[in-house]
Design a protein around this motif. Structure first.
Motif, mmCIF file in Angstrom:
data_model
loop_
_atom_site.group_PDB
_atom_site.id
_atom_site.type_symbol
_atom_site.label_atom_id
_atom_site.label_comp_id
_atom_site.label_asym_id
_atom_site.label_seq_id
_atom_site.Cartn_x
_atom_site.Cartn_y
_atom_site.Cartn_z
ATOM 1 N N PRO A 13 -1.158 79.222 88.386
ATOM 2 C CA PRO A 13 -2.301 78.953 87.506
ATOM 3 C C PRO A 13 -2.366 79.882 86.303
ATOM 4 N N ALA A 14 -1.879 81.125 86.462
ATOM 5 C CA ALA A 14 -1.891 82.041 85.328
ATOM 6 C C ALA A 14 -0.958 81.543 84.227
ATOM 7 N N TYR A 15 0.174 80.986 84.616
ATOM 8 C CA TYR A 15 1.127 80.458 83.642
ATOM 9 C C TYR A 15 0.527 79.267 82.902
ATOM 10 N N SER A 16 -0.111 78.375 83.638
ATOM 11 C CA SER A 16 -0.713 77.200 83.015
ATOM 12 C C SER A 16 -1.858 77.578 82.084
ATOM 13 N N ALA A 17 -2.650 78.571 82.466
ATOM 14 C CA ALA A 17 -3.765 78.991 81.634
ATOM 15 C C ALA A 17 -3.298 79.496 80.279
ATOM 16 N N LEU A 18 -2.098 80.065 80.247
ATOM 17 C CA LEU A 18 -1.581 80.622 79.008
ATOM 18 C C LEU A 18 -0.823 79.601 78.166
ATOM 19 N N THR A 19 -0.506 78.446 78.742
ATOM 20 C CA THR A 19 0.302 77.472 78.010
ATOM 21 C C THR A 19 -0.427 76.175 77.685
ATOM 22 N N ASN A 20 -1.235 75.665 78.587
ATOM 23 C CA ASN A 20 -1.872 74.368 78.319
ATOM 24 C C ASN A 20 -3.351 74.332 78.695
ATOM 25 N N GLY A 21 -3.959 75.494 78.850
ATOM 26 C CA GLY A 21 -5.356 75.524 79.280
ATOM 27 C C GLY A 21 -6.310 74.873 78.294
ATOM 28 N N PHE A 22 -5.951 74.844 76.999
ATOM 29 C CA PHE A 22 -6.835 74.255 76.002
ATOM 30 C C PHE A 22 -6.911 72.736 76.090
ATOM 31 N N VAL A 23 -5.823 72.093 76.495
ATOM 32 C CA VAL A 23 -5.598 70.688 76.178
ATOM 33 C C VAL A 23 -6.699 69.784 76.720
ATOM 34 N N VAL A 24 -7.087 69.959 77.960
ATOM 35 C CA VAL A 24 -8.067 69.056 78.564
ATOM 36 C C VAL A 24 -9.494 69.534 78.321
ATOM 37 N N LEU A 25 -9.787 70.778 78.726
ATOM 38 C CA LEU A 25 -11.175 71.242 78.699
ATOM 39 C C LEU A 25 -11.739 71.380 77.291
ATOM 40 N N TRP A 26 -10.909 71.753 76.330
ATOM 41 C CA TRP A 26 -11.383 71.949 74.959
ATOM 42 C C TRP A 26 -10.817 70.884 74.015
ATOM 43 N N GLY A 27 -9.607 70.426 74.259
ATOM 44 C CA GLY A 27 -8.976 69.467 73.360
ATOM 45 C C GLY A 27 -9.672 68.123 73.325
ATOM 46 N N LEU A 28 -10.066 67.602 74.484
ATOM 47 C CA LEU A 28 -10.757 66.318 74.510
ATOM 48 C C LEU A 28 -12.100 66.371 73.785
ATOM 49 N N PRO A 29 -12.970 67.357 74.067
ATOM 50 C CA PRO A 29 -14.234 67.412 73.320
ATOM 51 C C PRO A 29 -14.045 67.614 71.816
ATOM 52 N N ILE A 30 -13.023 68.389 71.405
ATOM 53 C CA ILE A 30 -12.847 68.631 69.971
ATOM 54 C C ILE A 30 -12.377 67.368 69.278
ATOM 55 N N PHE A 31 -11.651 66.501 69.971
ATOM 56 C CA PHE A 31 -11.261 65.212 69.394
ATOM 57 C C PHE A 31 -12.490 64.379 69.054
ATOM 58 N N PHE A 32 -13.418 64.277 70.003
ATOM 59 C CA PHE A 32 -14.621 63.484 69.754
ATOM 60 C C PHE A 32 -15.528 64.164 68.728
ATOM 61 N N ALA A 33 -15.561 65.495 68.724
ATOM 62 C CA ALA A 33 -16.349 66.208 67.715
ATOM 63 C C ALA A 33 -15.802 65.933 66.319
ATOM 64 N N ALA A 34 -14.466 65.936 66.173
ATOM 65 C CA ALA A 34 -13.857 65.655 64.867
ATOM 66 C C ALA A 34 -14.147 64.227 64.436
ATOM 67 N N THR A 35 -14.092 63.294 65.366
ATOM 68 C CA THR A 35 -14.391 61.891 65.032
ATOM 69 C C THR A 35 -15.836 61.734 64.574
ATOM 70 N N LEU A 36 -16.747 62.375 65.269
ATOM 71 C CA LEU A 36 -18.165 62.231 64.941
ATOM 72 C C LEU A 36 -18.520 62.918 63.618
ATOM 73 N N THR A 37 -17.957 64.083 63.355
ATOM 74 C CA THR A 37 -18.267 64.754 62.094
ATOM 75 C C THR A 37 -17.661 64.007 60.914
ATOM 76 N N ALA A 38 -16.450 63.455 61.085
ATOM 77 C CA ALA A 38 -15.809 62.724 59.996
ATOM 78 C C ALA A 38 -16.505 61.395 59.710
ATOM 79 N N SER A 39 -17.181 60.834 60.704
ATOM 80 C CA SER A 39 -17.859 59.547 60.520
ATOM 81 C C SER A 39 -19.366 59.696 60.344
ATOM 82 N N ALA A 40 -19.847 60.924 60.169
ATOM 83 C CA ALA A 40 -21.293 61.161 60.128
ATOM 84 C C ALA A 40 -21.961 60.426 58.973
ATOM 85 N N THR A 41 -21.360 60.466 57.762
ATOM 86 C CA THR A 41 -21.993 59.811 56.608
ATOM 87 C C THR A 41 -22.019 58.300 56.781
ATOM 88 N N ARG A 42 -20.953 57.733 57.355
ATOM 89 C CA ARG A 42 -20.938 56.285 57.575
ATOM 90 C C ARG A 42 -22.004 55.885 58.581
#
Length: 285
Positions: free
Chosen positions: A71-100
């Motif tokens: 788990p220490a190896y995974s935390a240093l290599t791909n820990g961002f992808v699911v827990l933070w990457g998925l929410p940031i994708f939707f955050a980017a979509t919502l901020t980019a489409s806010a004016t529309r």
């Protein structure tokens, strides 16, 4: 003071040309406006509730992770992808489409800041989460070295870079989805499609796993899954280039939608597709 009636009329502001797509005014990208607008979009993205929640989930997961080799190896290599990457994708979509979604696109169309400039600023905002992820990785590397964390081997720089590159790609893809697919629920379908593709290639540990976005470089051991039992075959260096090309390609796709230089961005996108394809093949064992 009277004006000579025979004199030529004063210069009038030039009416901007119209885009073929939607008739919105095309404005050049003023160098003095883009940095300020990009900083504003970065703040909006970083302070979006989903972005904050994703970062909090990642830090919580990191704090509760067992510091055994696997788990220490995974935390240093791909820990961002699911827990933070998925929410940031939707955050980017919502901020980019806010004016529309707010119905203010028509009001903003008459300002000197055209949608091409706003799209560029939204893409540049993706550098905020990327740089923060890089900073967190640097801190984690320092902690691992200082604490002498038990690992089969220390991750390479290319393996460490995989998480931040996925963050960058999530932001760029979110902007592209907001620009090209402006319908409710489409962003969820896009993310589900990416998850399905990743799950389809992940079981092929010796052949296709490196084609995924979420890659486990260290293999799982027997229960309780804490010990490392080797590493995924393939080239982490080519995988990092693969992720970078895909990420920048998503940004080029977003810019193609609104830019008055579509040919340029189509050419850049095509070059990045070729780069990603070559890297995809070269990364496989």
């Amino acid at each position: 003071m009277t004006r000579d009636p025979d004199a030529s009329p004063p210069d009038t502001p030039r009416t901007p040309d119209l885009l073929e797509n939607g008739g919105e005014p095309v404005h050049p990208l003023p160098a003095h406006l883009l940095p300020a607008l990009a900083l504003a979009e970065t703040r909006r993205l970083m302070l979006h509730p989903l972005a904050i929640a994703g970062l909090a989930l990642y830090l919580l997961g990191l704090a509760t992770t067992e510091w055994a080799p696997r788990p220490a190896y995974s935390a240093l290599t791909n820990g961002f992808v699911v827990l933070w990457g998925l929410p940031i994708f939707f955050a980017a979509t919502l901020t980019a489409s806010a004016t529309r979604r707010a119905g203010t696109d028509e009001l903003l169309a008459v300002t000197p800041v055209g949608r091409n400039l706003r799209t560029a600023a939204c893409c540049l905002a993706g550098l905020g989460p990327f740089l923060l992820a890089c900073a967190i990785q640097a801190v984690m590397v320092s902690v691992y070295v200082a604490a002498d964390v038990e690992l089969e081997r220390f991750p390479s720089v290319h393996e460490i870079a995989a998480g931040p590159l996925c963050m960058l790609g999530a932001c760029f893809l979110g902007v592209a989805v907001a620009r090209w697919l402006p319908w409710p629920g489409v962003s969820v379908l896009v993310m589900l499609a990416l998850i399905v593709v990743n799950q389809r290639v992940e079981p092929h540990h010796s052949t296709l796993s490196m084609l995924g976005l979420y890659v486990e470089f260290a293999r799982w051991g027997p229960p309780p899954y804490l010990e490392g039992v080797g590493f995924l075959p393939g080239s982490p260096a080519w995988h990092a280039l693969y992720l970078l090309a895909l990420s920048l390609g998503a940004g080029a796709l977003a810019m193609t939608r609104d830019s008055d230089r579509r040919g340029l961005w189509v050419g850049i996108g095509a070059a990045l597709v070729v780069t990603a394809s070559v890297a995809a093949i070269r990364q496989l064992p």
